[in-house]
Enzyme design. Structure first.
Site, PDB file in Angstrom:
ATOM      1  N   LEU A   1       0.831  -1.195   0.000  1.00 55.55           N
ATOM      2  CA  LEU A   1       0.000   0.000   0.000  1.00 55.55           C
ATOM      3  C   LEU A   1       0.871   1.253   0.000  1.00 55.55           C
ATOM      4  O   LEU A   1       1.847   1.353   0.752  1.00 55.55           O
ATOM      5  CB  LEU A   1      -0.910   0.006   1.227  1.00 55.55           C
ATOM      6  CG  LEU A   1      -1.827  -1.208   1.373  1.00 55.55           C
ATOM      7  CD1 LEU A   1      -2.650  -1.108   2.647  1.00 55.55           C
ATOM      8  CD2 LEU A   1      -2.739  -1.355   0.162  1.00 55.55           C
ATOM      9  N   CYS A   2       0.486   2.187  -0.854  1.00 49.87           N
ATOM     10  CA  CYS A   2       1.207   3.452  -0.952  1.00 49.87           C
ATOM     11  C   CYS A   2       0.599   4.446   0.033  1.00 49.87           C
ATOM     12  O   CYS A   2      -0.435   5.055  -0.245  1.00 49.87           O
ATOM     13  CB  CYS A   2       1.138   3.994  -2.382  1.00 49.87           C
ATOM     14  SG  CYS A   2       1.951   5.592  -2.586  1.00 49.87           S
ATOM     15  N   LEU A   3       1.232   4.573   1.189  1.00 49.49           N
ATOM     16  CA  LEU A   3       0.782   5.497   2.226  1.00 49.49           C
ATOM     17  C   LEU A   3       1.981   6.315   2.707  1.00 49.49           C
ATOM     18  O   LEU A   3       3.136   5.898   2.540  1.00 49.49           O
ATOM     19  CB  LEU A   3       0.171   4.728   3.406  1.00 49.49           C
ATOM     20  CG  LEU A   3      -0.981   3.771   3.086  1.00 49.49           C
ATOM     21  CD1 LEU A   3      -1.330   2.946   4.309  1.00 49.49           C
ATOM     22  CD2 LEU A   3      -2.189   4.533   2.590  1.00 49.49           C
TER      23      LEU A   3
ATOM     24  N   THR B   1      -5.385   5.359  -3.385  1.00 46.15           N
ATOM     25  CA  THR B   1      -3.941   5.324  -3.543  1.00 46.15           C
ATOM     26  C   THR B   1      -3.562   4.010  -4.202  1.00 46.15           C
ATOM     27  O   THR B   1      -4.424   3.166  -4.470  1.00 46.15           O
ATOM     28  CB  THR B   1      -3.237   5.467  -2.178  1.00 46.15           C
ATOM     29  OG1 THR B   1      -1.837   5.613  -2.388  1.00 46.15           O
ATOM     30  CG2 THR B   1      -3.481   4.241  -1.305  1.00 46.15           C
ATOM     31  N   THR B   2      -2.285   3.810  -4.465  1.00 48.55           N
ATOM     32  CA  THR B   2      -1.828   2.542  -5.020  1.00 48.55           C
ATOM     33  C   THR B   2      -2.130   1.416  -4.043  1.00 48.55           C
ATOM     34  O   THR B   2      -1.788   1.480  -2.865  1.00 48.55           O
ATOM     35  CB  THR B   2      -0.306   2.596  -5.281  1.00 48.55           C
ATOM     36  OG1 THR B   2      -0.028   3.651  -6.204  1.00 48.55           O
ATOM     37  CG2 THR B   2       0.184   1.273  -5.859  1.00 48.55           C
TER      38      THR B   2
END
Length: 265
Positions: free
Chosen positions: A86-88, A121-122
């Site tokens: 996860l893109c965070l 997001t991704t």
């Protein structure tokens, strides 16, 4: 292998989160590797995830806390792609924005906050509320069976359906035992995750948004609709023919034939 600083930091954080876990969150490092953490988020009230059991992993770098972990959620949720990084701002996608003061509890609270929002997001997906509630009901079954898999060989790396629940069972034996009892009490089919002899009120097959299976179902519905439309058009043609024949018969019966003299008004 964890650095001495990372090992010390993560050991301290495990003691802290065990003593005072954040609401809806529990987590622990793997016995085999302190850099591999497993967490469970329980879906909060007043959200589509209420009652759901969401299992995931945090994979920390050897130089933690000076770099963030990779974050994944393995349990299908309708919010994240299962077993996808996860893109965070708190994940390894953004190492420069990570604050070394942030701890495991900070990371997981941030993940829960993002999960209950609609920001994209991704690695995230935009499932409907109905899909998310459906997946929440099946989450315990999915975790403890690997999505109904019969293969008992645990997978390495990303955890996906196919390991028969072996990895979850190894990391969460007590939770798995509770899940097994819950499935027995509620007569859950271990292959499908649906109540035995009951109806499935969720989305057909629990199909995830954007999947090929979902599109196939949509195409089938469209074909049925078009076929029904063609059938209705055919029926209208026959109705029109019937009206014309009826009109002709009535006209002849009333003496409206053009070959006969008409009565003057």
């Amino acid at each position: 292998m964890a650095s001495k600083a990372a090992h010390k930091r993560l050991t301290r954080e495990y003691a802290t989160i065990s003593k005072n876990p954040p609401p809806y969150i529990t987590a622990h490092p793997s016995d085999a590797n302190i850099l591999e953490w497993h967490y469970i988020i329980t879906g909060p009230e007043d959200t589509p995830y209420h009652g759901g059991q969401y299992w995931g992993t945090l994979i920390f770098p050897s130089n933690y806390p000076f770099a963030p972990p990779a974050i994944r959620m393995h349990t299908p949720s309708g919010r994240f792609q299962p077993s996808t990084r996860l893109c965070l701002s708190i994940s390894d996608f953004h190492p420069k924005s990570f604050n070394p003061a942030w701890e495991v509890s900070t990371i997981l609270i941030g993940l829960l906050s993002f999960m209950t929002s609609e920001e994209m997001t991704t690695g995230s997906v935009s499932g409907s509320e109905r899909e998310r509630k459906y997946l929440a009901r099946k989450s315990r079954w999915w975790n403890s069976t690997g999505g109904g898999s019969q293969n008992r060989a645990a997978l390495k790396g990303n955890v996906k359906a196919g390991d028969g629940g072996a990895k979850f069972r190894a990391e969460w034996p007590e939770v798995d035992g509770e899940n097994q009892r819950w499935m027995t009490e509620h007569k859950i089919d271990p292959v499908t995750g649906d109540p035995i002899g009951g109806s499935n009120c969720g989305p057909q097959l629990g199909i995830a948004p954007g999947s090929g299976q979902r599109q196939a179902v949509v195409d089938a519905v469209v074909q049925q609709r078009d076929a029904a439309g063609r059938g209705w058009m055919s029926s209208r043609v026959w109705i029109f023919v019937g009206i014309v024949l009826l009109y002709t018969g009535v006209a002849r019966w009333l003496g409206w034939d053009s070959d006969r003299p008409r009565t003057a008004l």
